[in-house]
Scaffold this motif. Structure first.
Motif, PDB file in Angstrom:
ATOM      1  N   TRP A   1       1.996   6.778  -6.707  1.00 23.63           N
ATOM      2  CA  TRP A   1       0.957   7.717  -7.115  1.00 23.63           C
ATOM      3  C   TRP A   1       1.432   9.146  -6.908  1.00 23.63           C
ATOM      4  O   TRP A   1       1.231   9.989  -7.777  1.00 23.63           O
ATOM      5  CB  TRP A   1      -0.319   7.458  -6.322  1.00 23.63           C
ATOM      6  CG  TRP A   1      -1.385   8.460  -6.616  1.00 23.63           C
ATOM      7  CD1 TRP A   1      -2.225   8.467  -7.684  1.00 23.63           C
ATOM      8  CD2 TRP A   1      -1.694   9.623  -5.852  1.00 23.63           C
ATOM      9  NE1 TRP A   1      -3.052   9.564  -7.617  1.00 23.63           N
ATOM     10  CE2 TRP A   1      -2.745  10.286  -6.507  1.00 23.63           C
ATOM     11  CE3 TRP A   1      -1.196  10.173  -4.676  1.00 23.63           C
ATOM     12  CZ2 TRP A   1      -3.292  11.458  -6.030  1.00 23.63           C
ATOM     13  CZ3 TRP A   1      -1.743  11.339  -4.194  1.00 23.63           C
ATOM     14  CH2 TRP A   1      -2.780  11.972  -4.866  1.00 23.63           C
ATOM     15  N   ARG A   2       2.050   9.413  -5.790  1.00 22.18           N
ATOM     16  CA  ARG A   2       2.528  10.769  -5.525  1.00 22.18           C
ATOM     17  C   ARG A   2       3.571  11.198  -6.547  1.00 22.18           C
ATOM     18  O   ARG A   2       3.567  12.339  -7.000  1.00 22.18           O
ATOM     19  CB  ARG A   2       3.119  10.859  -4.113  1.00 22.18           C
ATOM     20  CG  ARG A   2       2.065  10.859  -3.049  1.00 22.18           C
ATOM     21  CD  ARG A   2       2.675  10.957  -1.675  1.00 22.18           C
ATOM     22  NE  ARG A   2       1.638  10.955  -0.652  1.00 22.18           N
ATOM     23  CZ  ARG A   2       1.787  10.510   0.568  1.00 22.18           C
ATOM     24  NH1 ARG A   2       2.959  10.035   0.957  1.00 22.18           N
ATOM     25  NH2 ARG A   2       0.794  10.542   1.416  1.00 22.18           N
ATOM     26  N   LYS A   3       4.463  10.306  -6.916  1.00 24.98           N
ATOM     27  CA  LYS A   3       5.500  10.636  -7.893  1.00 24.98           C
ATOM     28  C   LYS A   3       4.921  10.876  -9.283  1.00 24.98           C
ATOM     29  O   LYS A   3       5.429  11.681 -10.047  1.00 24.98           O
ATOM     30  CB  LYS A   3       6.534   9.506  -7.974  1.00 24.98           C
ATOM     31  CG  LYS A   3       7.436   9.428  -6.769  1.00 24.98           C
ATOM     32  CD  LYS A   3       8.408   8.279  -6.902  1.00 24.98           C
ATOM     33  CE  LYS A   3       9.238   8.128  -5.643  1.00 24.98           C
ATOM     34  NZ  LYS A   3      10.114   6.952  -5.697  1.00 24.98           N
ATOM     35  N   ASN A   4       3.860  10.170  -9.585  1.00 26.06           N
ATOM     36  CA  ASN A   4       3.319  10.236 -10.946  1.00 26.06           C
ATOM     37  C   ASN A   4       2.057  11.066 -11.104  1.00 26.06           C
ATOM     38  O   ASN A   4       1.540  11.181 -12.207  1.00 26.06           O
ATOM     39  CB  ASN A   4       3.009   8.814 -11.436  1.00 26.06           C
ATOM     40  CG  ASN A   4       4.253   7.989 -11.581  1.00 26.06           C
ATOM     41  OD1 ASN A   4       5.289   8.485 -11.985  1.00 26.06           O
ATOM     42  ND2 ASN A   4       4.158   6.729 -11.226  1.00 26.06           N
ATOM     43  N   ARG A   5       1.555  11.665 -10.045  1.00 27.12           N
ATOM     44  CA  ARG A   5       0.238  12.305 -10.146  1.00 27.12           C
ATOM     45  C   ARG A   5       0.211  13.472 -11.128  1.00 27.12           C
ATOM     46  O   ARG A   5      -0.808  13.718 -11.757  1.00 27.12           O
ATOM     47  CB  ARG A   5      -0.286  12.717  -8.792  1.00 27.12           C
ATOM     48  CG  ARG A   5       0.294  13.951  -8.212  1.00 27.12           C
ATOM     49  CD  ARG A   5      -0.377  14.280  -6.906  1.00 27.12           C
ATOM     50  NE  ARG A   5       0.366  15.359  -6.278  1.00 27.12           N
ATOM     51  CZ  ARG A   5       0.145  15.796  -5.089  1.00 27.12           C
ATOM     52  NH1 ARG A   5      -0.804  15.273  -4.371  1.00 27.12           N
ATOM     53  NH2 ARG A   5       0.866  16.767  -4.599  1.00 27.12           N
ATOM     54  N   LYS A   6       1.317  14.180 -11.289  1.00 28.55           N
ATOM     55  CA  LYS A   6       1.324  15.278 -12.267  1.00 28.55           C
ATOM     56  C   LYS A   6       1.309  14.753 -13.692  1.00 28.55           C
ATOM     57  O   LYS A   6       0.785  15.394 -14.591  1.00 28.55           O
ATOM     58  CB  LYS A   6       2.547  16.170 -12.047  1.00 28.55           C
ATOM     59  CG  LYS A   6       2.454  17.004 -10.791  1.00 28.55           C
ATOM     60  CD  LYS A   6       3.606  17.947 -10.661  1.00 28.55           C
ATOM     61  CE  LYS A   6       3.475  18.746  -9.378  1.00 28.55           C
ATOM     62  NZ  LYS A   6       4.605  19.632  -9.159  1.00 28.55           N
TER      63      LYS A   6
ATOM     64  N   TYR B   1       0.839  -1.205   0.000  1.00 26.26           N
ATOM     65  CA  TYR B   1       0.000   0.000   0.000  1.00 26.26           C
ATOM     66  C   TYR B   1       0.876   1.257   0.000  1.00 26.26           C
ATOM     67  O   TYR B   1       0.625   2.200  -0.756  1.00 26.26           O
ATOM     68  CB  TYR B   1      -0.930  -0.004   1.208  1.00 26.26           C
ATOM     69  CG  TYR B   1      -1.723   1.278   1.340  1.00 26.26           C
ATOM     70  CD1 TYR B   1      -2.790   1.543   0.493  1.00 26.26           C
ATOM     71  CD2 TYR B   1      -1.387   2.238   2.287  1.00 26.26           C
ATOM     72  CE1 TYR B   1      -3.510   2.720   0.591  1.00 26.26           C
ATOM     73  CE2 TYR B   1      -2.107   3.416   2.394  1.00 26.26           C
ATOM     74  CZ  TYR B   1      -3.154   3.649   1.550  1.00 26.26           C
ATOM     75  OH  TYR B   1      -3.851   4.824   1.647  1.00 26.26           O
ATOM     76  N   ARG B   2       1.895   1.259   0.824  1.00 27.55           N
ATOM     77  CA  ARG B   2       2.791   2.421   0.882  1.00 27.55           C
ATOM     78  C   ARG B   2       3.532   2.626  -0.434  1.00 27.55           C
ATOM     79  O   ARG B   2       3.741   3.762  -0.869  1.00 27.55           O
ATOM     80  CB  ARG B   2       3.769   2.272   2.040  1.00 27.55           C
ATOM     81  CG  ARG B   2       3.088   2.432   3.383  1.00 27.55           C
ATOM     82  CD  ARG B   2       4.040   2.244   4.524  1.00 27.55           C
ATOM     83  NE  ARG B   2       3.344   2.402   5.795  1.00 27.55           N
ATOM     84  CZ  ARG B   2       3.807   2.001   6.956  1.00 27.55           C
ATOM     85  NH1 ARG B   2       5.005   1.421   7.024  1.00 27.55           N
ATOM     86  NH2 ARG B   2       3.114   2.182   8.053  1.00 27.55           N
ATOM     87  N   LEU B   3       3.913   1.539  -1.080  1.00 29.48           N
ATOM     88  CA  LEU B   3       4.548   1.648  -2.393  1.00 29.48           C
ATOM     89  C   LEU B   3       3.577   2.250  -3.409  1.00 29.48           C
ATOM     90  O   LEU B   3       3.963   3.113  -4.216  1.00 29.48           O
ATOM     91  CB  LEU B   3       5.020   0.276  -2.881  1.00 29.48           C
ATOM     92  CG  LEU B   3       6.258  -0.294  -2.203  1.00 29.48           C
ATOM     93  CD1 LEU B   3       6.410  -1.773  -2.545  1.00 29.48           C
ATOM     94  CD2 LEU B   3       7.503   0.478  -2.618  1.00 29.48           C
TER      95      LEU B   3
END
Length: 163
Positions: A71-76, A64-66
């Motif tokens: 997601w945070r790295k790729n959200r843009k 889940y943390r991965l």
């Protein structure tokens, strides 16, 4: 945990964990990758994993943390996958599952996580509280609010509205 125990853990829980992480993040490929990476990390720590402390929960938490980290790295740069490159689906999705996936995508990640852990992973409120690091009262509130938030999306009239 010895190698045979680890192999058994992998064989009995991989698909279940992928389904749970998929329900949490909404991307099957990402869920498979994250669970696989979590098992790789668990292999490196297998001698420290204690059967009594639920190694499956440890793997699920890492996966889940991965997923959240990715997601945070790729959200843009997030965009819908290219249908021309996407691998074909071998069977039609269950309409109820599609409706559930859409509904889960409409609620907060915290609510989605506790709902998946409670209803898909069959964890108790106490087990969820320990896994997510929140008080049991908070877990109960997230479950209650999450169910209430899901309700409008899972009625027969909701399917007609979104169709």
């Amino acid at each position: 945990m010895d190698e045979a125990s680890f192999d058994n853990l992998y064989q009995t829980s991989f698909n279940r964990l992928v389904a749970q992480i998929y329900a949490m993040c909404g991307n099957l490929t990402e869920a498979q990758d994250c669970v696989q990476e979590a098992f790789i990390r668990a292999w490196d720590k297998r001698k420290k994993l204690d059967q009594a402390q639920s190694p499956e929960a440890w793997v699920r938490t890492v996966a889940y943390r991965l997923a959240v980290s990715r997601w945070r790295k790729n959200r843009k740069a997030y965009r819908d996958p290219d249908r021309a490159v996407e691998s074909p689906v071998s069977r039609e999705p269950n309409p109820d599952r599609v409706a559930l996936d859409r509904a889960l995508a409409q609620i907060s990640p915290e609510q989605r996580r506790v709902i998946v852990l409670h209803h898909f992973a069959d964890l108790t409120v106490a087990e969820i509280a320990q896994e997510v690091g929140a008080p049991a009262g908070t877990v109960k509130a997230r479950l209650s609010r999450g169910r209430a938030a899901l309700a409008p999306f899972l009625t027969d009239t909701a399917e007609v509205r979104h169709a």
